[in-house]
Structures are given as C-alpha cells and as structure tokens.
Scaffold this active site. Structure first.
Site, mmCIF file in Angstrom:
data_model
loop_
_atom_site.group_PDB
_atom_site.id
_atom_site.type_symbol
_atom_site.label_atom_id
_atom_site.label_comp_id
_atom_site.label_asym_id
_atom_site.label_seq_id
_atom_site.Cartn_x
_atom_site.Cartn_y
_atom_site.Cartn_z
ATOM 1 N N GLU A 1 0.819 -1.216 0.000
ATOM 2 C CA GLU A 1 0.000 0.000 0.000
ATOM 3 C C GLU A 1 0.855 1.269 0.000
ATOM 4 O O GLU A 1 0.509 2.252 -0.648
ATOM 5 C CB GLU A 1 -0.909 -0.026 1.236
ATOM 6 C CG GLU A 1 -2.133 0.852 1.089
ATOM 7 C CD GLU A 1 -3.119 0.583 2.222
ATOM 8 O OE1 GLU A 1 -3.649 -0.539 2.286
ATOM 9 O OE2 GLU A 1 -3.329 1.489 3.041
ATOM 10 N N ASP A 2 1.947 1.252 0.714
ATOM 11 C CA ASP A 2 2.678 2.502 0.957
ATOM 12 C C ASP A 2 4.081 2.577 0.357
ATOM 13 O O ASP A 2 4.781 3.568 0.559
ATOM 14 C CB ASP A 2 2.774 2.763 2.470
ATOM 15 C CG ASP A 2 1.410 3.040 3.081
ATOM 16 O OD1 ASP A 2 0.521 3.493 2.346
ATOM 17 O OD2 ASP A 2 1.226 2.795 4.289
#
Ligand code: ZN
Length: 176
Positions: free
Chosen positions: A65-66
């Site tokens: 996600e990051d």
C-alpha cells in the site's frame, strides 16, 4: 525454529528497507518501520500468535500500500500464503480515500482469519498511536471520526480473537 526466525528477520529487513524514507504521522515523526514491528510484537505477546505467516504478513502489511512493493514480489520472496494475507489487507489506491474506507468495512467480514488478525492488530496499534502521539495537524473531530471508523471495521471481524478484541475495545474506550 531457525527457519521461522529466518523468515521473520527476512521480512523485517525487507520492510525496513522499503519503508526507509517514511515516517509516521505523529509529532515525533517516528520511523515508519516501528509500526509493523509493533503489530508483530502485539500479535506475539498479547495475542500469543505462533503462526509465522501471520507474523510475517503483519511485518509486511503496509509495503504494498505505501511503498513500491508488489504482491508478485512478496510472493516471490515470501511465498503465496504470506503474499495472500498482505493482499487481503491492502487497499486499492486507485480508489478515493472515502471509498477505500467504506470498502474496508464492507470487506472485513469476508477476509481470512489470518488477515483479520493483522487488521485487528493494525487498528489497535493505530488507536494507541493516536492516543499517545496524535498526528500534529489532526483536529480532535478527525481523530474521533478515525476511532469510529476503526470500530466499524473491527465490528466485522468479531470472534476471530476475543483477547485482542478486548484490547481493541480498551483503546476505543479512550476515544478523545
Ligand atoms: Zn498499518
């Protein structure tokens, strides 16, 4: 034992490298890697989880996600079970923030037990972080809304680990 430790430390080394330039949103700008480490610590010490796939997935849970990491890459390095759990707890960043938040509530109940455990640990740690080091630029209303949203997500995973759910409830009860 050695094999399990080796896997966990490979996951730690990998996540630390991928998150190396990121900081948490708190006023102290804590290195990002502290967050996945806290999830793993909570699962092991408070949840008494021994499933190494759950621990490794918790350590890796924000890499897709990051950071630039892909599920295929995790599959290659850590196998499909761990990559699968991370995939289950990864939001689709092509969607709006509001939509992603709504989908977390909608999808939580359909996730595997392993993914539910990571989700539960993530929300406990996030509430704790908000309480001890609130994000510098968040007004109280936004923090309260975050608590309520986390609560709505956790309502959907109830039954997976009563002990950890009680820890979540204890943090939620401290909502500012
Ligand atoms: Zn997280």
């Amino acid at each position: 034992m050695h094999e399990q430790l080796a896997l966990i430390f490979r996951a730690l080394a990998f996540a630390a490298r991928r998150h190396r330039d990121q900081r948490r949103k708190d006023v102290q700008a804590t290195p990002y890697i502290n967050h996945p480490i806290e999830l793993a610590e909570l699962l092991i010490n408070d949840g008494e989880i021994t499933d190494v796939n759950v621990i490794a997935a918790a350590i890796l849970h924000d890499t897709v996600e990051d950071t630039e990491t892909t599920i295929a890459e995790l599959e290659n390095m850590f196998g499909s079970a761990i990559a699968g759990i991370v995939g289950e707890v990864t939001d689709d960043k092509s969607l709006s923030k509001a939509e992603r938040k709504r989908l977390q509530i909608e999808h939580a109940a359909t996730r595997s037990d392993a993914a539910k455990l990571v989700k539960l640990a993530d929300k406990i740690c996030n509430l704790r972080d908000m309480l001890s080091f609130p994000p510098a630029d968040w007004p109280q209303e936004r923090i309260r809304a975050y608590f309520d949203w986390a609560h709505a997500v956790i309502q959907q995973v109830r039954g997976v680990h009563p002990q950890l759910e009680r820890l979540f409830d204890a943090e939620y009860a401290r909502k500012p």
